[in-house]
Design an enzyme around this catalytic site. Structure first.
Site, PDB file in Angstrom:
ATOM      1  N   ASP A 169      -5.377 -25.380 -26.170  1.00  0.00           N
ATOM      2  CA  ASP A 169      -5.137 -24.319 -25.186  1.00  0.00           C
ATOM      3  C   ASP A 169      -5.205 -22.964 -25.886  1.00  0.00           C
ATOM      4  O   ASP A 169      -4.211 -22.242 -25.996  1.00  0.00           O
ATOM      5  CB  ASP A 169      -3.779 -24.531 -24.515  1.00  0.00           C
ATOM      6  CG  ASP A 169      -3.613 -23.722 -23.244  1.00  0.00           C
ATOM      7  OD1 ASP A 169      -4.492 -22.890 -22.957  1.00  0.00           O
ATOM      8  OD2 ASP A 169      -2.608 -23.913 -22.544  1.00  0.00           O
TER       9      ASP A 169
ATOM     10  N   TYR B  56      -5.716 -21.009 -11.335  1.00  0.00           N
ATOM     11  CA  TYR B  56      -4.578 -20.203 -10.900  1.00  0.00           C
ATOM     12  C   TYR B  56      -4.609 -18.936 -11.734  1.00  0.00           C
ATOM     13  O   TYR B  56      -5.531 -18.755 -12.542  1.00  0.00           O
ATOM     14  CB  TYR B  56      -3.248 -20.947 -11.051  1.00  0.00           C
ATOM     15  CG  TYR B  56      -3.101 -21.788 -12.296  1.00  0.00           C
ATOM     16  CD1 TYR B  56      -2.855 -21.203 -13.539  1.00  0.00           C
ATOM     17  CD2 TYR B  56      -3.201 -23.172 -12.240  1.00  0.00           C
ATOM     18  CE1 TYR B  56      -2.712 -21.976 -14.688  1.00  0.00           C
ATOM     19  CE2 TYR B  56      -3.064 -23.948 -13.378  1.00  0.00           C
ATOM     20  CZ  TYR B  56      -2.819 -23.350 -14.602  1.00  0.00           C
ATOM     21  OH  TYR B  56      -2.686 -24.112 -15.740  1.00  0.00           O
TER      22      TYR B  56
ATOM     23  N   GLU C  76      -6.085 -19.350 -25.757  1.00  0.00           N
ATOM     24  CA  GLU C  76      -6.257 -18.329 -24.728  1.00  0.00           C
ATOM     25  C   GLU C  76      -6.394 -16.948 -25.375  1.00  0.00           C
ATOM     26  O   GLU C  76      -5.402 -16.271 -25.585  1.00  0.00           O
ATOM     27  CB  GLU C  76      -5.081 -18.360 -23.750  1.00  0.00           C
ATOM     28  CG  GLU C  76      -4.929 -19.695 -23.043  1.00  0.00           C
ATOM     29  CD  GLU C  76      -3.836 -19.703 -21.977  1.00  0.00           C
ATOM     30  OE1 GLU C  76      -3.492 -18.611 -21.463  1.00  0.00           O
ATOM     31  OE2 GLU C  76      -3.342 -20.787 -21.665  1.00  0.00           O
TER      32      GLU C  76
ATOM     33  N   ASP D 196      -4.387 -31.530 -26.543  1.00  0.00           N
ATOM     34  CA  ASP D 196      -4.913 -30.560 -25.578  1.00  0.00           C
ATOM     35  C   ASP D 196      -4.996 -29.218 -26.287  1.00  0.00           C
ATOM     36  O   ASP D 196      -3.986 -28.680 -26.732  1.00  0.00           O
ATOM     37  CB  ASP D 196      -3.976 -30.481 -24.369  1.00  0.00           C
ATOM     38  CG  ASP D 196      -4.253 -29.284 -23.473  1.00  0.00           C
ATOM     39  OD1 ASP D 196      -5.419 -28.886 -23.359  1.00  0.00           O
ATOM     40  OD2 ASP D 196      -3.288 -28.772 -22.875  1.00  0.00           O
TER      41      ASP D 196
END
Length: 359
Positions: free
Chosen positions: A112, A189, A114, A110
């Site tokens: 990720d 979220y 950011e 995965d």
């Protein structure tokens, strides 16, 4: 109805030194666990110090839950090194080699990051060419993993990030990027954080007209709007896995206003931790007023003496988000994070129930 493709996932945060969230997980409840995070340290990919105990717990869980797939997440908020790793063919090849070695024993990876180009912490290296390079890096990861192992990415939804207004399409070639992936964990979220000017919801289901956020941001700064945005940018809904938070967001506000702190100017953030903490410490305290919004479909708390506003999700609101995901043909749901639930797995049960009737 759940299928072999449906994703019912949860992130297991490596910062939690205990293995209890894995050890006590009921077999058959989840389809995927994302182990977060490996990071890039001085140009090398590394697992956290607690990894040996965590990986042993994950392996033991798979023996009693053979349908469970484990995925290694690389990155997370505040994790750097991606821009350099993705910069050249040589650096991408080195990253892929390390990632594949580190993911031995997992069912996939995965990514990720950011975030490419902008939006992440200001101190991290960002480059305009990140937008193209993240696609190239992902293509090389896909080739290295082969067809039998998963390649996933966690992608942002919140429209306020470090530098202000934020557009995910400025960071990613969304259609091309998603085409390489098995699915996208959409981080629906953090719509209301310390970057927000007012006390607002962490994960509102729908756009609220009274939200003072600028209309062109507010349209997308909610669960339904974010899903719509990604579809409009070429990410098929059957590749989208909806994120559900098991944690809260808190703000101090200047005044209560007309709606118990909601949409009032915030004067600072407050750490309110996870659902288990909110349930134990706040919901049992009569000083906290309990409210629920009919459009955002989220509960909130307000403490009038301290002028503290708390946004969180409970079993009812979590299930509503999963009903939306199931009803709109999304790939599934996942949560950040597994340890945020209570000992009775109240939120996990609510999250999976539209996909697993009777849970």
């Amino acid at each position: 109805m759940i299928t072999g493709k449906t994703v019912l996932g949860a992130c297991f945060h490596a910062a939690d030194e205990s293995t209890d969230p894995i050890d006590t997980l009921p077999p058959g409840l989840l389809s995927h666990v994302f182990y977060a995070f490996a990071t890039i340290e001085d140009g090398r990919l590394t697992l956290p110090p607690q990894a040996p105990a965590h990986l042993a717990a994950l392996a033991a869980r798979k023996r009693v839950d053979p349908g469970l797939r484990t995925v290694l997440s690389i990155g997370g908020w505040g994790a750097g090194g991606f821009s350099d790793a993705a910069l050249t063919p040589r650096s991408r090849a080195a990253f892929v080699e390390q990632a594949l070695a580190l993911a031995d024993g997992f069912d996939g990876l995965d990514l990720d990051w950011e975030f490419p180009v902008s939006g992440g912490p200001a101190e991290l290296t960002h480059r305009p060419e990140d937008r193209r390079n993240v696609t190239l890096l992902t293509e090389q990861l896909r080739h290295g993993l082969g067809p039998s192992r998963l390649l996933v990415a966690a992608l942002p939804a919140g429209r306020l990030q470090t530098a202000g207004p934020y557009d995910p399409a400025a960071s990613y070639e969304l259609a091309a990027f998603a085409d390489v992936l098995d699915f996208v964990n959409l981080m629906t979220y953090d719509f209301g954080t310390g970057f927000s000017a007012t006390a607002t919801f962490n994960a509102p289901l729908a756009e609220v007209a009274q939200d003072p956020l600028e209309a062109d941001l507010r349209r997308w700064n909610n669960v339904i709007g974010a899903v719509d945005y990604y579809e409009r940018h070429g990410v098929p809904r059957d590749k989208l896995v909806l994120g559900v938070p098991f944690y809260g967001r808190g703000f101090r506000v200047a005044s209560a206003g007309e709606q118990a702190g909601l949409y009032q100017p915030q004067t600072g953030t407050v750490d309110v931790a996870d659902w288990r903490d909110i349930k134990r410490n706040l919901l049992t305290d009569p000083a906290w007023q309990q409210h629920r919004h009919p459009v955002a479909r989220s509960p909130w708390l307000f403490h009038p003496d301290t002028r503290t506003f708390v946004s969180y999700e409970d079993a009812r609101s979590v299930e509503e988000r999963s009903v939306f995901a199931a009803g709109h043909g999304l790939r599934g749901v996942f949560t950040w994070h597994l340890a945020g639930d209570d000992d009775e797995h109240t939120l996990l049960a609510a999250m999976v129930s539209p996909f697993r009737p009777g849970v």
